[in-house]
Scaffold this motif. Structure first.
Motif, mmCIF file in Angstrom:
data_model
loop_
_atom_site.group_PDB
_atom_site.id
_atom_site.type_symbol
_atom_site.label_atom_id
_atom_site.label_comp_id
_atom_site.label_asym_id
_atom_site.label_seq_id
_atom_site.Cartn_x
_atom_site.Cartn_y
_atom_site.Cartn_z
ATOM 1 N N MET A 65 0.846 -1.182 0.000
ATOM 2 C CA MET A 65 0.000 0.000 0.000
ATOM 3 C C MET A 65 0.887 1.239 0.000
ATOM 4 N N ASN A 66 0.379 2.305 -0.628
ATOM 5 C CA ASN A 66 1.156 3.525 -0.789
ATOM 6 C C ASN A 66 0.289 4.737 -0.460
ATOM 7 N N PRO A 67 0.536 5.385 0.674
ATOM 8 C CA PRO A 67 -0.264 6.563 1.021
ATOM 9 C C PRO A 67 0.047 7.786 0.175
ATOM 10 N N TYR A 68 1.171 7.741 -0.545
ATOM 11 C CA TYR A 68 1.554 8.854 -1.421
ATOM 12 C C TYR A 68 1.885 8.325 -2.808
ATOM 13 N N GLN A 69 1.601 9.133 -3.820
ATOM 14 C CA GLN A 69 1.970 8.811 -5.193
ATOM 15 C C GLN A 69 2.891 9.911 -5.688
ATOM 16 N N SER A 126 6.143 0.902 2.111
ATOM 17 C CA SER A 126 5.442 1.101 0.855
ATOM 18 C C SER A 126 6.029 0.168 -0.205
ATOM 19 N N GLY A 127 5.293 -0.066 -1.245
ATOM 20 C CA GLY A 127 5.796 -0.891 -2.326
ATOM 21 C C GLY A 127 6.215 -0.082 -3.529
ATOM 22 N N ASN A 128 5.838 1.190 -3.561
ATOM 23 C CA ASN A 128 6.103 2.013 -4.743
ATOM 24 C C ASN A 128 6.837 3.294 -4.368
ATOM 25 N N THR A 129 6.182 4.184 -3.649
ATOM 26 C CA THR A 129 6.826 5.431 -3.237
ATOM 27 C C THR A 129 6.873 5.510 -1.718
ATOM 28 N N ASP A 130 7.780 6.319 -1.194
ATOM 29 C CA ASP A 130 8.120 6.274 0.225
ATOM 30 C C ASP A 130 6.997 6.784 1.113
ATOM 31 N N CYS A 131 6.661 5.983 2.118
ATOM 32 C CA CYS A 131 5.591 6.359 3.050
ATOM 33 C C CYS A 131 6.056 7.372 4.085
ATOM 34 N N TYR A 132 7.366 7.621 4.166
ATOM 35 C CA TYR A 132 7.905 8.599 5.112
ATOM 36 C C TYR A 132 8.612 9.753 4.402
ATOM 37 N N GLN A 133 8.143 10.082 3.198
ATOM 38 C CA GLN A 133 8.731 11.236 2.530
ATOM 39 C C GLN A 133 8.395 12.502 3.315
ATOM 40 N N ILE A 158 7.757 -2.310 6.655
ATOM 41 C CA ILE A 158 7.950 -0.918 6.261
ATOM 42 C C ILE A 158 9.258 -0.794 5.490
ATOM 43 N N LEU A 159 9.205 -0.090 4.362
ATOM 44 C CA LEU A 159 10.402 0.194 3.576
ATOM 45 C C LEU A 159 10.502 1.700 3.384
ATOM 46 N N THR A 160 11.621 2.297 3.805
ATOM 47 C CA THR A 160 11.753 3.743 3.723
ATOM 48 C C THR A 160 13.213 4.168 3.608
ATOM 49 N N LYS A 161 13.417 5.377 3.088
ATOM 50 C CA LYS A 161 14.727 6.007 3.044
ATOM 51 C C LYS A 161 14.834 7.122 4.075
ATOM 52 N N ASN A 162 13.833 7.286 4.892
ATOM 53 C CA ASN A 162 13.752 8.467 5.741
ATOM 54 C C ASN A 162 13.786 8.096 7.222
ATOM 55 N N ALA A 163 14.652 8.772 7.957
ATOM 56 C CA ALA A 163 14.774 8.528 9.401
ATOM 57 C C ALA A 163 13.544 8.980 10.171
ATOM 58 N N LEU A 180 4.995 -8.174 14.830
ATOM 59 C CA LEU A 180 4.090 -7.716 13.774
ATOM 60 C C LEU A 180 4.719 -6.683 12.849
ATOM 61 N N VAL A 181 6.029 -6.436 12.957
ATOM 62 C CA VAL A 181 6.621 -5.385 12.122
ATOM 63 C C VAL A 181 8.095 -5.664 11.835
ATOM 64 N N THR A 182 8.526 -5.292 10.659
ATOM 65 C CA THR A 182 9.941 -5.150 10.324
ATOM 66 C C THR A 182 10.104 -3.799 9.643
ATOM 67 N N VAL A 183 11.257 -3.185 9.829
ATOM 68 C CA VAL A 183 11.573 -1.928 9.160
ATOM 69 C C VAL A 183 12.807 -2.134 8.290
ATOM 70 N N SER A 184 12.648 -1.887 7.005
ATOM 71 C CA SER A 184 13.774 -1.935 6.072
ATOM 72 C C SER A 184 14.168 -0.511 5.715
ATOM 73 N N LEU A 185 15.399 -0.151 6.018
ATOM 74 C CA LEU A 185 15.921 1.155 5.643
ATOM 75 C C LEU A 185 16.727 1.018 4.362
ATOM 76 N N SER A 186 16.433 1.865 3.394
ATOM 77 C CA SER A 186 17.167 1.858 2.135
ATOM 78 C C SER A 186 18.386 2.761 2.274
ATOM 79 N N ILE A 187 19.581 2.151 2.241
ATOM 80 C CA ILE A 187 20.835 2.899 2.383
ATOM 81 C C ILE A 187 21.793 2.425 1.293
ATOM 82 N N PRO A 188 21.685 2.988 0.092
ATOM 83 C CA PRO A 188 22.518 2.518 -1.008
ATOM 84 C C PRO A 188 23.976 2.954 -0.917
ATOM 85 N N THR A 189 24.241 3.987 -0.114
ATOM 86 C CA THR A 189 25.605 4.490 -0.012
ATOM 87 C C THR A 189 25.833 5.085 1.374
#
Length: 350
Positions: A65-69, A126-133, A158-163, A180-189
């Motif tokens: 689910m994506n609360p933002y597009q 989110s699966g598409n755009t960040d839910c914590y933008q 939860i998948l996000t790039k935002n602290a 009931l939860v895991t948090v995946s942080l996207s940190i490419p660099t």
């Protein structure tokens, strides 16, 4: 005018929407463009559903689910950019500056949970755009969504790039106590200079790492997506980054090879021209070498594995990192047996 003078800008221009007959593009080098891109528009939309079945074999979730597009973060490589074209916008600047918000998402999620016969499966947020933008700090749509997950005792990834995710630690800890939860942080660099150019409006590297550490210390299961790997830009960081993520308490990590499908390709090429013109040809040639001479790859099996020496080197480096720094670590499967679909009816009594 350089793109660097526009705060938080990722895309260089509004590339053509291939669904549109007429072509209209305005570059950041046009005189009046700075005023246009300086402001982000937030457009409320009213979807009838919010939970989407996941058909991609790339993801282990049944739903997302994506609360933002659209996404303010401005990552030049973002695979979600082409989805903005379905809304009549460009995958370029529009993707970062015209953000659709779904304020009714929490209510729609509750409706989904109360459907007769529903059986719980983890939902990816989110699966598409960040839910914590950035706009989430003001609107708190994601926080309200997490409260619904907690009330119904439903598993969520939860998948996000935002602290900003740590703002909701009170809810996350309660979810984690019931698995009931895991948090995946996207940190490419972990190179802050590269981060500022590659994903300009995400949290800084140090802030992300602090968030990872804080989540782990509070008992929230954490994963890190060291992704995408872009040869010639962040591929030389792999082993050191795996060690850093382990030291900060991550229980697992994942990674992907960069691919430039559809409208992502011109956005990324423009970005390379702006920020790394001296490396442009090398980076693009390396990417193509992993995908059979193409910059993009739509076959799931091929895009995950890639091909050629560079792809093999990346896989082998991560394999060494996993054996050296993540041996014995793994995320547990989320619990499904706590779900209470009658919660909504109980709440109505009050």
């Amino acid at each position: 005018m350089s793109v660097n003078t526009v705060k938080g800008q990722g895309a260089v221009q509004n590339i053509h929407n291939h669904f549109e007959r007429n072509r209209y593009q305005k570059s950041i080098y046009d005189d009046d463009f700075e005023e246009q891109v300086a402001k982000t528009e937030f457009l409320e939309v009213f979807p009838k559903t919010i939970v989407n079945p996941v058909k991609s074999p790339d993801l282990r979730m049944a739903y997302s689910m994506n609360p933002y597009q659209g996404c303010e973060h401005g990552c030049a490589y973002c695979f979600a950019r082409p989805t903005h074209e379905y809304w009549g916008y460009s995958a370029g600047v529009d993707f970062e500056r015209k953000i659709m918000v779904k304020k009714n998402a929490p209510q729609l999620l509750e409706q989904f949970f109360t459907k007769r016969g529903y059986k719980p499966e983890p939902i990816l947020l989110s699966g598409n755009t960040d839910c914590y933008q950035p706009i989430e700090r003001k609107l708190e749509i994601t926080r309200k969504i997490l409260q619904v997950f907690l009330e119904y005792r439903h598993p969520v990834d939860i998948l996000t790039k935002n602290a900003l995710v740590t703002r909701d630690m009170d809810i996350l800890v309660k979810l984690a106590q019931k698995n009931l939860v895991t948090v995946s942080l996207s940190i490419p660099t972990t190179n802050e200079e590269l981060r500022r150019k590659l994903e300009p409006r995400t949290s800084s590297v140090n802030t992300k790492l602090k968030a990872l550490e804080t989540l782990s210390q509070n008992g929230v299961p954490t994963n890190v997506m060291i992704a995408p790997i872009i040869p010639g830009l962040n591929s030389m960081e792999i082993l050191q980054n795996v060690k850093i993520m382990a030291d900060k308490g991550a229980q697992s990590f994942g990674y992907t090879l960069v691919r430039l499908n559809d409208a992502v390709e011109p956005v990324f090429i423009d970005w390379l021209n702006e920020h790394y013109p001296d490396r442009k040809e090398k980076v693009l040639n390396h990417i193509a070498s992993m995908h059979g001479g193409k910059l993009g790859e739509k076959s799931v099996a091929k895009r995950k594995k890639g091909e050629g020496n560079i792809a093999e080197m990346i896989h082998n480096t991560f394999k060494v990192g996993r054996q050296k720094y993540f041996a014995g670590r793994e995320l547990s499967l989320l619990a499904l047996d706590h779900f209470d679909g009658t919660k909504g009816e109980q709440l109505k009594l009050f």
